[in-house]
Each structure stands twice: as structure tokens, then as C-alpha cells.
Design a protein around this motif. Structure first.
Motif, PDB file in Angstrom:
ATOM      1  N   LEU A 231       0.855  -1.185   0.000  1.00  0.00           N
ATOM      2  CA  LEU A 231       0.000   0.000   0.000  1.00  0.00           C
ATOM      3  C   LEU A 231       0.888   1.231   0.000  1.00  0.00           C
ATOM      4  N   ASN A 232       0.562   2.225  -0.870  1.00  0.00           N
ATOM      5  CA  ASN A 232       1.322   3.468  -0.862  1.00  0.00           C
ATOM      6  C   ASN A 232       0.440   4.640  -0.434  1.00  0.00           C
ATOM      7  N   ASN A 233       1.062   5.803  -0.241  1.00  0.00           N
ATOM      8  CA  ASN A 233       0.342   6.965   0.272  1.00  0.00           C
ATOM      9  C   ASN A 233      -0.616   7.567  -0.749  1.00  0.00           C
ATOM     10  N   HIS A 234      -0.580   7.089  -1.994  1.00  0.00           N
ATOM     11  CA  HIS A 234      -1.540   7.537  -3.001  1.00  0.00           C
ATOM     12  C   HIS A 234      -2.801   6.674  -3.012  1.00  0.00           C
ATOM     13  N   GLY A 235      -2.862   5.688  -2.118  1.00  0.00           N
ATOM     14  CA  GLY A 235      -4.051   4.860  -2.004  1.00  0.00           C
ATOM     15  C   GLY A 235      -4.064   3.624  -2.868  1.00  0.00           C
ATOM     16  N   ASN A 236      -2.961   3.293  -3.513  1.00  0.00           N
ATOM     17  CA  ASN A 236      -2.897   2.107  -4.360  1.00  0.00           C
ATOM     18  C   ASN A 236      -2.594   0.876  -3.500  1.00  0.00           C
ATOM     19  N   LEU A 237      -3.511  -0.071  -3.498  1.00  0.00           N
ATOM     20  CA  LEU A 237      -3.392  -1.277  -2.685  1.00  0.00           C
ATOM     21  C   LEU A 237      -3.241  -2.490  -3.589  1.00  0.00           C
ATOM     22  N   GLY A 238      -2.279  -3.330  -3.278  1.00  0.00           N
ATOM     23  CA  GLY A 238      -2.055  -4.550  -4.042  1.00  0.00           C
ATOM     24  C   GLY A 238      -2.054  -5.763  -3.129  1.00  0.00           C
ATOM     25  N   ALA A 239      -2.602  -6.859  -3.616  1.00  0.00           N
ATOM     26  CA  ALA A 239      -2.637  -8.108  -2.858  1.00  0.00           C
ATOM     27  C   ALA A 239      -2.296  -9.260  -3.788  1.00  0.00           C
ATOM     28  N   LEU A 240      -1.632 -10.264  -3.234  1.00  0.00           N
ATOM     29  CA  LEU A 240      -1.169 -11.385  -4.053  1.00  0.00           C
ATOM     30  C   LEU A 240      -1.229 -12.674  -3.240  1.00  0.00           C
ATOM     31  N   LEU A 241      -1.672 -13.727  -3.883  1.00  0.00           N
ATOM     32  CA  LEU A 241      -1.687 -15.064  -3.291  1.00  0.00           C
ATOM     33  C   LEU A 241      -0.947 -16.004  -4.228  1.00  0.00           C
ATOM     34  N   GLN A 242       0.059 -16.705  -3.699  1.00  0.00           N
ATOM     35  CA  GLN A 242       0.832 -17.647  -4.505  1.00  0.00           C
ATOM     36  C   GLN A 242       0.859 -19.002  -3.808  1.00  0.00           C
ATOM     37  N   HIS A 243       0.445 -20.036  -4.560  1.00  0.00           N
ATOM     38  CA  HIS A 243       0.348 -21.375  -3.987  1.00  0.00           C
ATOM     39  C   HIS A 243       1.085 -22.382  -4.870  1.00  0.00           C
ATOM     40  N   GLU A 244       1.868 -23.228  -4.254  1.00  0.00           N
ATOM     41  CA  GLU A 244       2.603 -24.271  -4.971  1.00  0.00           C
ATOM     42  C   GLU A 244       1.702 -25.501  -5.082  1.00  0.00           C
ATOM     43  N   LEU A 245       1.136 -25.711  -6.279  1.00  0.00           N
ATOM     44  CA  LEU A 245       0.198 -26.802  -6.488  1.00  0.00           C
ATOM     45  C   LEU A 245       0.882 -28.160  -6.360  1.00  0.00           C
ATOM     46  N   ILE A 246       1.964 -28.310  -7.084  1.00  0.00           N
ATOM     47  CA  ILE A 246       2.844 -29.465  -7.002  1.00  0.00           C
ATOM     48  C   ILE A 246       4.256 -28.905  -6.987  1.00  0.00           C
ATOM     49  N   PRO A 247       5.276 -29.679  -6.615  1.00  0.00           N
ATOM     50  CA  PRO A 247       6.632 -29.126  -6.553  1.00  0.00           C
ATOM     51  C   PRO A 247       7.030 -28.359  -7.812  1.00  0.00           C
ATOM     52  N   LYS A 248       7.412 -27.094  -7.625  1.00  0.00           N
ATOM     53  CA  LYS A 248       7.900 -26.180  -8.660  1.00  0.00           C
ATOM     54  C   LYS A 248       6.803 -25.613  -9.568  1.00  0.00           C
ATOM     55  N   SER A 249       5.560 -26.008  -9.356  1.00  0.00           N
ATOM     56  CA  SER A 249       4.444 -25.490 -10.153  1.00  0.00           C
ATOM     57  C   SER A 249       3.637 -24.517  -9.313  1.00  0.00           C
ATOM     58  N   LEU A 250       3.518 -23.257  -9.792  1.00  0.00           N
ATOM     59  CA  LEU A 250       2.937 -22.191  -8.985  1.00  0.00           C
ATOM     60  C   LEU A 250       1.689 -21.602  -9.623  1.00  0.00           C
ATOM     61  N   LEU A 251       0.701 -21.341  -8.776  1.00  0.00           N
ATOM     62  CA  LEU A 251      -0.482 -20.582  -9.152  1.00  0.00           C
ATOM     63  C   LEU A 251      -0.422 -19.239  -8.436  1.00  0.00           C
ATOM     64  N   THR A 252      -0.476 -18.148  -9.209  1.00  0.00           N
ATOM     65  CA  THR A 252      -0.381 -16.807  -8.643  1.00  0.00           C
ATOM     66  C   THR A 252      -1.617 -16.009  -9.018  1.00  0.00           C
ATOM     67  N   ILE A 253      -2.267 -15.434  -8.017  1.00  0.00           N
ATOM     68  CA  ILE A 253      -3.433 -14.577  -8.222  1.00  0.00           C
ATOM     69  C   ILE A 253      -3.136 -13.233  -7.574  1.00  0.00           C
ATOM     70  N   SER A 254      -3.274 -12.152  -8.328  1.00  0.00           N
ATOM     71  CA  SER A 254      -2.969 -10.830  -7.770  1.00  0.00           C
ATOM     72  C   SER A 254      -3.998  -9.810  -8.221  1.00  0.00           C
ATOM     73  N   SER A 255      -4.128  -8.749  -7.432  1.00  0.00           N
ATOM     74  CA  SER A 255      -5.074  -7.686  -7.740  1.00  0.00           C
ATOM     75  C   SER A 255      -4.540  -6.376  -7.187  1.00  0.00           C
ATOM     76  N   GLU A 256      -4.795  -5.290  -7.907  1.00  0.00           N
ATOM     77  CA  GLU A 256      -4.428  -3.951  -7.460  1.00  0.00           C
ATOM     78  C   GLU A 256      -5.585  -3.004  -7.735  1.00  0.00           C
ATOM     79  N   PHE A 257      -5.895  -2.136  -6.750  1.00  0.00           N
ATOM     80  CA  PHE A 257      -6.953  -1.166  -6.961  1.00  0.00           C
ATOM     81  C   PHE A 257      -6.667   0.108  -6.199  1.00  0.00           C
ATOM     82  N   ASP A 258      -7.358   1.178  -6.602  1.00  0.00           N
ATOM     83  CA  ASP A 258      -7.177   2.502  -6.023  1.00  0.00           C
ATOM     84  C   ASP A 258      -8.217   2.695  -4.927  1.00  0.00           C
ATOM     85  N   THR A 259      -7.770   2.758  -3.673  1.00  0.00           N
ATOM     86  CA  THR A 259      -8.704   2.906  -2.549  1.00  0.00           C
ATOM     87  C   THR A 259      -9.350   4.284  -2.519  1.00  0.00           C
TER      88      THR A 259
END
Length: 276
Positions: A231-259
Motif C-alpha cells: 500500500l502506498n500513500n496515493h491509495g494504491n493497494l495490491g494483494a497477491l496469493l501464490q500457492h505451490e500446487l505441485i513441486p515447482k508449479s505455482l499458481l499466482t493470483i494478484s489484484s491492485e486497486f485505487d482505494t
């Protein structure tokens, strides 16, 4: 390579990666396979807005040489050849892109116990020459980088930085944009595996008197899942979730929005990287 201060690009990299790495706003799928001969093949498809692109890459390592070839849907062919220790403690990287031959570049890196040097030259008639130097130790480093335009006979950019690194933290200050911007960052790791961390970064641009302050962090929910926020002082918020489904295989979900403007459509991205 010698254990030393690292290249100039390493100054502030840990904090920068925590605040930017893996945050995406498009949909990406990559699948990697490995042949019996040691060739690594990676196919990538990206959808951004209404535009879809893709590429196929092959990577082969033989002794001290690494060859990387990539072909994309626009019929561009990118090749990179990396050679380690042609001379002691050196790395040479040659890259070329077809049909845009002017994008070719030759880079040489040299590592020493108390210094690291890097120089890169474009493979064209009036190239841009990049040069960086870092002095110090793995704990304390000070360095600078510059780009020189041979066609204009002037410096295109110059940057200086300093960093202090401890086992569980790292602080850095970088003066960039020809002295117009100063950036200070600090990252503190909260566990031995360095999966959970807190970071703060402040940037000041002198020409506009603009300050940007960003805080963020990562938290290891378990051995397979990491959550990141910023989060920065301009109100931009980012969130990310990263999960290792199987060894070395990654699922990444992210979102950013202006609060400060919740009526705007937030940015949303998904990436799936599958490896055998």
C-alpha cells in the motif's frame, strides 16, 4: 564466481522484488518440459486485455555455456548465449534479436571479493555503452552506473547507490534520474527461510516535490502458500496469493486497486506455471 558485493543492480533488489515481483494484471500460462538431452522447453501464453500473445523457448546448458532461444507469435527470434569463466571470475552474455539486429547487446561481468564490474555495449554503429561498478563486501556495498550515448557524446543516465545487508535485513539508498530522484528502502525478514518479511520504501522526486511512501510485506501461510500485500500513500493497494500446487508449479493470483477511487475497475491477474 567470487563472493563479493554483487552487481550494482543488486542494490535495493530484495525490497524492490517484494514490492513488485509477481504482481501481474493479465492472464498467463506457462508449461515447461525437459528432454533426455538436457533441453528445457517452455511454452508461454499471455492474454492482456483483448490481445493474446505467446512464445516458445528452448534452453540448453553445456559445461560453462547456456544457450537460450525464444520465438514469439510476432515472428521475433531472441537468442542469448551466456558463458561463465571464459576468464577467471567473469560472465559474458551475448544477446541478439531477429529481425531487429540493432537490439543486440554484448555484456561482460567481472566479480571480485571486494568489487564487481559490468559493461554492456549495443551491437550497432553508434551504440549505448552501459557501465557499472560496485565496491565493498557482501555486508556493505557502494556503487554507481552510467549509460553513455556515443552518437550524442553525452551521458544518458547516471545512478549511485549504497546498501547495508545483514542476515535478517537489508537497507539501501539509491540516487537516480540524474540526481532528480532519491529512493530509500528497508526490508526485514521475519523467519529463517525468508518467506515472511516486512518492507518500506520512500521515493522523493526533487523536480516535482513529490513523495511516494510504500509499505508491504509477505507472509508464509504454510510451506506451500504465500500472501503478499502493499500500500502506498496515493491509495494504491495490491494483494497477491501464490500457492505451490505441485513441486515447482505455482499458481499466482494478484489484484491492485485505487482505494481513493473505488468506482474504478481493479486490475486482476492470474498466472499458472507448470513444471514437471
Amino acid at each position: 564466481m567470487s563472493k563479493g558485493p554483487g552487481l550494482f543492480s543488486d542494490i535495493g533488489k530484495k525490497a524492490r522484488d517484494l514490492l513488485t515481483k509477481d504482481y501481474i494484471s493479465d492472464q498467463k500460462l506457462s508449461i515447461s518440459t525437459y528432454s533426455d538431452t538436457g533441453v528445457a522447453l517452455t511454452s508461454t501464453a499471455v492474454k492482456k486485455g483483448g490481445l493474446s500473445t505467446g512464445d516458445v523457448g528452448a534452453q540448453y546448458k553445456y559445461k560453462n555455456a547456456l544457450i537460450d532461444v525464444k520465438v514469439d507469435t510476432a515472428s521475433n527470434i531472441s537468442t542469448t548465449l551466456t558463458l561463465n569463466d571464459i576468464a577467471p571470475s567473469t560472465k559474458t552474455i551475448a544477446s541478439l534479436k531477429f529481425p531487429d539486429y540493432s537490439s543486440g547487446k554484448l555484456e561482460v561481468q567481472y566479480y571480485h571479493h571486494h568489487a564487481a564490474f559490468s559493461t554492456a555495449v549495443g551491437l550497432k554503429q553508434s551504440p549505448i555503452v552501459d557501465l557499472s561498478v560496485t565496491l565493498g563486501t557482501p555486508t556493505f556495498a557502494i556503487g554507481a552506473e552510467a549509460s553513455y550515448e556515443t552518437a550524442e557524446g553525452k551521458l544518458a543516465k547516471y545512478t549511485a547507490g549504497i546498501s547495508v545487508t545483514k542476515p535478517d535485513s537489508c537497507a539501501a539508498i539509491i540516487l537516480g534520474d540524474k540526481g532528480d530522484t532519491i529512493k530509500a528502502s528497508y526490508i526485514h525478514h521475519l523467519d529463517e527461510l525468508k518467506k515472511s518479511a516486512a518492507v518500506g520504501e520512500i521515493t522523493r522526486r526533487f523536480s516535482t516535490n513529490e513523495n511516494t511512501f510504500t509499505v508491504g510485506g509477505s507472509y508464509a501461510v504454510d510451506n506451500l502458500t504465500i500472501v503478499k500485500l502493499k500500500l502506498n500513500n496515493h491509495g494504491n493497494l495490491g494483494a497477491l496469493l501464490q500457492h505451490e500446487l505441485i513441486p515447482k508449479s505455482l499458481l499466482t493470483i494478484s489484484s491492485e486497486f485505487d482505494t481513493k477511487a473505488l468506482e474504478k475497475t481493479p486490475k486482476f491477474g492470474v498466472a499458472l506455471a507448470l513444471k514437471p
